[in-house]
Design a protein around this motif. Sequence first.
Motif, PDB file in Angstrom:
ATOM      1  N   ARG A   1       5.252   5.052   1.911  1.00  0.00           N
ATOM      2  CA  ARG A   1       5.575   6.499   2.390  1.00  0.00           C
ATOM      3  C   ARG A   1       6.393   6.143   3.916  1.00  0.00           C
ATOM      4  O   ARG A   1       7.472   6.858   4.136  1.00  0.00           O
ATOM      5  CB  ARG A   1       4.443   7.344   2.353  1.00  0.00           C
ATOM      6  CG  ARG A   1       4.933   8.656   2.790  1.00  0.00           C
ATOM      7  CD  ARG A   1       3.408   9.653   2.676  1.00  0.00           C
ATOM      8  NE  ARG A   1       4.060  10.805   2.919  1.00  0.00           N
ATOM      9  CZ  ARG A   1       3.734  11.513   3.947  1.00  0.00           C
ATOM     10  NH1 ARG A   1       3.207  11.298   4.770  1.00  0.00           N
ATOM     11  NH2 ARG A   1       4.103  12.949   3.992  1.00  0.00           N
ATOM     12  N   ARG A   2       5.479   5.473   4.647  1.00  0.00           N
ATOM     13  CA  ARG A   2       6.028   5.321   6.011  1.00  0.00           C
ATOM     14  C   ARG A   2       7.457   4.609   5.938  1.00  0.00           C
ATOM     15  O   ARG A   2       8.459   5.075   6.585  1.00  0.00           O
ATOM     16  CB  ARG A   2       5.188   4.707   7.039  1.00  0.00           C
ATOM     17  CG  ARG A   2       4.118   5.307   7.335  1.00  0.00           C
ATOM     18  CD  ARG A   2       3.007   4.433   8.010  1.00  0.00           C
ATOM     19  NE  ARG A   2       1.973   5.360   8.479  1.00  0.00           N
ATOM     20  CZ  ARG A   2       1.554   5.462   9.944  1.00  0.00           C
ATOM     21  NH1 ARG A   2       2.352   4.804  10.980  1.00  0.00           N
ATOM     22  NH2 ARG A   2       0.565   6.372  10.282  1.00  0.00           N
TER      23      ARG A   2
ATOM     24  N   LEU B   1       3.595  12.289  13.321  1.00  0.00           N
ATOM     25  CA  LEU B   1       3.897  11.075  12.442  1.00  0.00           C
ATOM     26  C   LEU B   1       5.198  10.804  12.676  1.00  0.00           C
ATOM     27  O   LEU B   1       5.755   9.783  12.580  1.00  0.00           O
ATOM     28  CB  LEU B   1       3.412  11.348  10.924  1.00  0.00           C
ATOM     29  CG  LEU B   1       3.716  10.054  10.040  1.00  0.00           C
ATOM     30  CD1 LEU B   1       3.144   9.010  10.770  1.00  0.00           C
ATOM     31  CD2 LEU B   1       3.400  10.399   8.663  1.00  0.00           C
TER      32      LEU B   1
ATOM     33  N   VAL C   1       4.658  16.685   6.269  1.00  0.00           N
ATOM     34  CA  VAL C   1       4.508  15.637   7.261  1.00  0.00           C
ATOM     35  C   VAL C   1       4.279  16.232   8.604  1.00  0.00           C
ATOM     36  O   VAL C   1       4.932  17.254   9.158  1.00  0.00           O
ATOM     37  CB  VAL C   1       5.644  14.582   7.340  1.00  0.00           C
ATOM     38  CG1 VAL C   1       6.962  15.357   7.728  1.00  0.00           C
ATOM     39  CG2 VAL C   1       5.536  13.334   8.126  1.00  0.00           C
TER      40      VAL C   1
ATOM     41  N   PRO D   1       0.649  -1.099  -0.023  1.00  0.00           N
ATOM     42  CA  PRO D   1      -0.061  -0.064  -0.112  1.00  0.00           C
ATOM     43  C   PRO D   1       0.950   1.210  -0.110  1.00  0.00           C
ATOM     44  O   PRO D   1       2.014   1.391   0.540  1.00  0.00           O
ATOM     45  CB  PRO D   1      -0.896  -0.024   1.336  1.00  0.00           C
ATOM     46  CG  PRO D   1      -0.893  -1.422   1.759  1.00  0.00           C
ATOM     47  CD  PRO D   1       0.554  -2.142   1.288  1.00  0.00           C
ATOM     48  N   PRO D   2       0.430   2.406  -0.615  1.00  0.00           N
ATOM     49  CA  PRO D   2       1.168   3.576  -0.759  1.00  0.00           C
ATOM     50  C   PRO D   2       1.481   4.127   0.761  1.00  0.00           C
ATOM     51  O   PRO D   2       2.580   4.785   0.858  1.00  0.00           O
ATOM     52  CB  PRO D   2       0.246   4.562  -1.461  1.00  0.00           C
ATOM     53  CG  PRO D   2      -0.627   3.611  -2.105  1.00  0.00           C
ATOM     54  CD  PRO D   2      -0.850   2.550  -1.351  1.00  0.00           C
ATOM     55  N   THR D   3       0.591   3.968   1.591  1.00  0.00           N
ATOM     56  CA  THR D   3       0.997   4.679   2.899  1.00  0.00           C
ATOM     57  C   THR D   3       2.049   3.737   3.651  1.00  0.00           C
ATOM     58  O   THR D   3       2.906   4.432   4.232  1.00  0.00           O
ATOM     59  CB  THR D   3      -0.445   4.555   3.906  1.00  0.00           C
ATOM     60  OG1 THR D   3      -1.444   5.093   3.150  1.00  0.00           O
ATOM     61  CG2 THR D   3       0.059   4.968   5.370  1.00  0.00           C
ATOM     62  N   ARG D   4       1.997   2.506   3.242  1.00  0.00           N
ATOM     63  CA  ARG D   4       3.184   1.875   4.107  1.00  0.00           C
ATOM     64  C   ARG D   4       4.519   2.152   3.243  1.00  0.00           C
ATOM     65  O   ARG D   4       5.644   2.223   4.016  1.00  0.00           O
ATOM     66  CB  ARG D   4       3.008   0.333   3.891  1.00  0.00           C
ATOM     67  CG  ARG D   4       4.057  -0.478   4.586  1.00  0.00           C
ATOM     68  CD  ARG D   4       3.792  -1.955   4.424  1.00  0.00           C
ATOM     69  NE  ARG D   4       3.081  -2.473   5.384  1.00  0.00           N
ATOM     70  CZ  ARG D   4       2.499  -3.974   5.536  1.00  0.00           C
ATOM     71  NH1 ARG D   4       2.794  -4.767   4.699  1.00  0.00           N
ATOM     72  NH2 ARG D   4       1.542  -4.014   6.337  1.00  0.00           N
TER      73      ARG D   4
END
Length: 131
Positions: free
Chosen positions: A40-41, A80, A76, A35-38
């Motif tokens: 990015r993180r 986060l 950001v 997933p894109p969120t993962r």
Amino acid sequence: MIDTLVATGHPLRVCCRPLGVGSLGYYMYGNRPMPPTRMRRQRLTGLIREVHTASQQTCGSQRVHAEFTRDMDILVSEDLVAELMRLAGIVGLPGPAKVKRLKGVAMVVDLRIRARLREPIRSAWSSHRHG
């Protein structure tokens, strides 16, 4: 969980049945893209490590956040950054010690100033009462 059972030699269908998962669904889940969120993180965590290492491991989340937003133009939130640092086990140096004042307890200097301010009021009050 299913991966570990299959790796030990159990048949895939037998492992999926109690969990209500079909073998086709298991393969679809295992082959899907990240997933894109993962992503990015993970990228942010790598950048946090770089900034933290460049600062000789002194920067905390506030300074890393400032480095991202001011110097690197990365949008950001500070929360986060703090969360990713906590999850990665990255810790900066503690900030300056804060002076803790007790409520209702005045400092010595403050008491002396107050006493000087009250003196004319007391003398005026006592002369008024006795005069």
